[in-house]
Design an enzyme around this catalytic site. Sequence first.
Site, short mmCIF file in Angstrom:
data_model
loop_
_atom_site.label_atom_id
_atom_site.label_comp_id
_atom_site.label_asym_id
_atom_site.label_seq_id
_atom_site.Cartn_x
_atom_site.Cartn_y
_atom_site.Cartn_z
N ASP A 39 43.52 -90.05 -28.44
CA ASP A 39 43.95 -89.88 -29.81
C ASP A 39 45.45 -90.20 -29.86
OD1 ASP A 39 45.32 -87.79 -28.74
OD2 ASP A 39 44.41 -86.24 -29.95
N SER A 40 46.03 -90.10 -31.02
CA SER A 40 47.40 -90.60 -31.16
C SER A 40 48.43 -89.49 -31.21
CB SER A 40 47.50 -91.38 -32.47
OG SER A 40 47.21 -90.50 -33.55
N ASP A 82 33.81 -86.94 -31.46
CA ASP A 82 34.41 -86.14 -30.39
C ASP A 82 34.61 -84.74 -30.94
OD1 ASP A 82 36.97 -86.85 -32.02
OD2 ASP A 82 37.61 -85.27 -30.64
N CYS A 120 15.77 -76.71 -22.24
CA CYS A 120 16.73 -77.65 -21.65
C CYS A 120 16.38 -77.93 -20.20
CB CYS A 120 18.14 -77.06 -21.75
SG CYS A 120 19.39 -78.12 -21.00
N CYS A 175 18.68 -79.31 -18.07
CA CYS A 175 19.90 -79.53 -17.29
C CYS A 175 19.87 -78.69 -16.03
CB CYS A 175 21.15 -79.23 -18.12
SG CYS A 175 21.66 -77.50 -18.19
N CYS A 189 20.22 -74.91 -16.62
CA CYS A 189 19.03 -74.25 -17.20
C CYS A 189 17.84 -74.26 -16.26
CB CYS A 189 18.68 -74.90 -18.54
SG CYS A 189 19.89 -74.46 -19.83
N HIS A 239 26.21 -76.81 -19.26
CA HIS A 239 25.04 -76.82 -20.14
C HIS A 239 25.35 -77.40 -21.51
CE1 HIS A 239 21.76 -75.95 -22.72
NE2 HIS A 239 22.60 -75.30 -23.51
#
Lengths: 385, 385
Positions: free
Chosen positions: B94-95, B273, B311, B313, B316, B342
Amino acid sequence: MSEAGFKFDLLGTDGAVRRGKVTTPHGVINTPAFMPVGTSGAVKAMTAEDLDACGAEIILANTYHLYLRPGEKLIKAKGGLAKFTAWDKPTLTDSGGYQVFSMRDLSKIDDEGVTFRSHQDGSEHHFNARKVIEIERDIGADIIMSFDQCVPYPADEKLAADGVRRTYDWAKTGKEHFDDLEKIEPNGSALFGIIQGSTYKELRKISAEQIISLDFPGYAVGGLAVGESKDEMEEMLAHTIQFMPEDKPRYLMGVGYPEDILMAVSYGVDMFDCVLPTRNARTGMAFTSEGPLVFRNAVHAEEDIPLDPNCNCRVCRRYSRAYIRHLYNQSEITALVLATFHSTWFFQQLMRDIRNAIEEKKFAEFRKSFLERYQNNREDGRYKD
Amino acid sequence: MSEAGFKFDLLGTDGAVRRGKVTTPHGVINTPAFMPVGTSGAVKAMTAEDLDACGAEIILANTYHLYLRPGEKLIKAKGGLAKFTAWDKPTLTDSGGYQVFSMRDLSKIDDEGVTFRSHQDGSEHHFNARKVIEIERDIGADIIMSFDQCVPYPADEKLAADGVRRTYDWAKTGKEHFDDLEKIEPNGSALFGIIQGSTYKELRKISAEQIISLDFPGYAVGGLAVGESKDEMEEMLAHTIQFMPEDKPRYLMGVGYPEDILMAVSYGVDMFDCVLPTRNARTGMAFTSEGPLVFRNAVHAEEDIPLDPNCNCRVCRRYSRAYIRHLYNQSEITALVLATFHSTWFFQQLMRDIRNAIEEKKFAEFRKSFLERYQNNREDGRYKD
C-alpha cells in the site's frame, strides 16, 4: 498397564556413555534425549507439527500449570495429555516441586507438603505427595515424576537434609499411592523417583540410596542447574550417578546448555529437559553450531546468512538473520516462531549427533569437535549469551 | 521491466463476476484473490511456509511500516521485499495513505503531502507522491499503490472533494515520477491507481474518471470499509465499479468480511486485502463456515470439535477447540499460531471456492449456500463477532 507399557533398553555404550531406548504407551524415545518444555501443554510458539519436524520424541509439561489451567480433570476427560494436546506421542510431567522452588515467595513448605498461591489469580492450593500423584495420573503423561523438594542454591546443610528427607518421604508415600491406584485403574504411566541433596555429596548419596530403594522404573537427578557453578554441577552429577542403576533411565532435570548436556551424557545421563532453547529464542538469542547468537543485535541487521550457517533446519534453509532480526525488533510473533523452531531443531540435532556418535563409539571426539566450533566464536561480540 | 512482467487475463465471467489471472514478476495470482496482510514483512504469527500451505498467492505489506523499519534502503539492498522476506512470491505494498488516515492524530496533510510522526519513536517524517513512489520502488513489491488521501467516515463533502483532488494530483505526480524512474531503472513493479470519493456518488465518478484517465495497469477502490454501513459500502462500490475498465484488475482495499467479499465479487472485484482473519485470530476469534467463532469463550472449554468442523486445514484436522481455547487463555503464542493459520486458510479456501464457482458459472448459488451456513448459527452465542 502400569509399567507394562514402559521399558528401557540399553542399546549400547561407549565407556560410561549410553545409547538407549525408552518405550512408553505413546511411543519410543531414543536416548540420550532432550525434552522440549511445553509448560501448559504446548511448547511456546510451536505446534505439534513443528515438534515432529524437529524430531522431538517426547515433550515435558508442568503439573503445576496444568493443574491450575485447564485443570487435570478436563485433561483426563479429554483422554489425557497426549490426546488433549494432539501431540499424541510420549509426554512427561514434572511434579510441581520445581515450581514450588522457583515461586517460593508464593509457597509454604512443611513435612505435609506445600501450600501455595496461584501465580495467576492468587487462589490458595495444597500439594502433597498423594495429591500430586493423583493429579499427574489424571493428566496422564507416559512418565510422571515424584513430588520432591528442590532446595535453592546455596542451601545450608540443614535445609538440604530436610529436602532429602522430605523428598524420600514424599517419594515413598507417592509411590505407595501410585501402586494402589494403578491396581484399581491402571493408566500406563511410569513413575520416576527424584534424587536431591543440593551440593552435599553425603546427602546426594543418601538420597540416591533412599530413592533407589523404592524401586522406580527410572531416576532423575534433581536440584542441579539451580545456580551452582558448572564445576559443582559436574561434581555432583558424577558423584550421584555412580549410585544409579544401569538398567534404568537417568534423567538430569532442567539441563541445559549444549556443553552441559555433553558433559552429562559423558557420565551416562539419558534424558534432559530445559526451557533454554525456547525461552532464549523469545528474548532474541538462538543456539547455533558456532555458539549462542544474540540475533536481535544491530550487528546482524544486514546479514544475509541464516541463524546458523551450518544448520539444515527449514528456518535456516530459508530465512536470513537480517529478516528475523527485523521481525524480532518489530515484536512480530513470526520472529519467535522462526527462532524457536531453529533452536528446538538445534537441540534435537545435537541429540541425534550425540546418539550417532555413541553408536560409532566416537562420543568423546564428537564432544570435542562440537565444543571447538561452539565455543570458538564467542569473543567477536556476535555470540554472547 | 516495468509492466513487462505484469499482465491481467480475464479468464471467464459469470455475469458481472470475473475469474482472472494476474501475472507478476514473482508469479501468478488467481483472482478473485484475498491478500493476507504482512504489515512489517510477515503475516503476523505465520511463516512463509504457512502462507504457502494456505494457498496464498500474494501478500500485502505496508509501506509506512517498512519505511520506518527496517527502511526501504535495507530491503532494496537485500533484493527487494520478496527476497528479503523469503516469501519469494508476489507482493503488494500500500502507499501509506491508509496509515496516515488511521493514525491521523500523528499526521498533518496538505496539498504537498503528509507530515507525520512515527508511531514507534515520535520522529518526524514527510511523505509526498514522489517520495512514496521512490520508497515503494525500493521496497520492490510486484504491485505498488499510488499515494492517496483516504478520508474518515463520515466526511463532509468539502473534505471528501479535497481528498479526491489530492488523490488525483498525487496519482498524476506519482505516475509521472514512476514512469521517469522506470525508464532509468526498471524494476518490474506495476503501479495501481486508487479511486476515492467517500460516500459521494458524484465524487466517486469524478475520482474514477480522473484516476482512470492516467492509465494505470490496475485500479483500486479506496476509502471504503472505514466505518460506513454495509449498504453504503455496496452502494458506493456498485456505483464506482461501473466506471472501471474491464481489462484491468479491480482491487477493493481493506475488505473484509466473507459476506463483503462475496458482495464485492458479485460486482466484479478481483482483489481484496484485510487484517481481519489474522487480527481477529489474535483476539480469540476464528472465521468458520458456520460464522465467526469466539473461541476464547468458556462455552468452548470442553469442545472436542475443531475450530471449524467443515474445515480441512491442518489445524482443524488435528486440534480441538478445548485445546486452542486453553492455550489462548494461557497467552500461549501457539494459540495465535493455530488460530491465525486456520483463519488464513479459511479465507484462501473461500477464494478457491469462489473461483471454482465462477468457473462453473455458479457463483450466485455458491454465495447463497455459503451465507446460509455462515449466518445460520450466530444466535446461539457461540458465534458472535
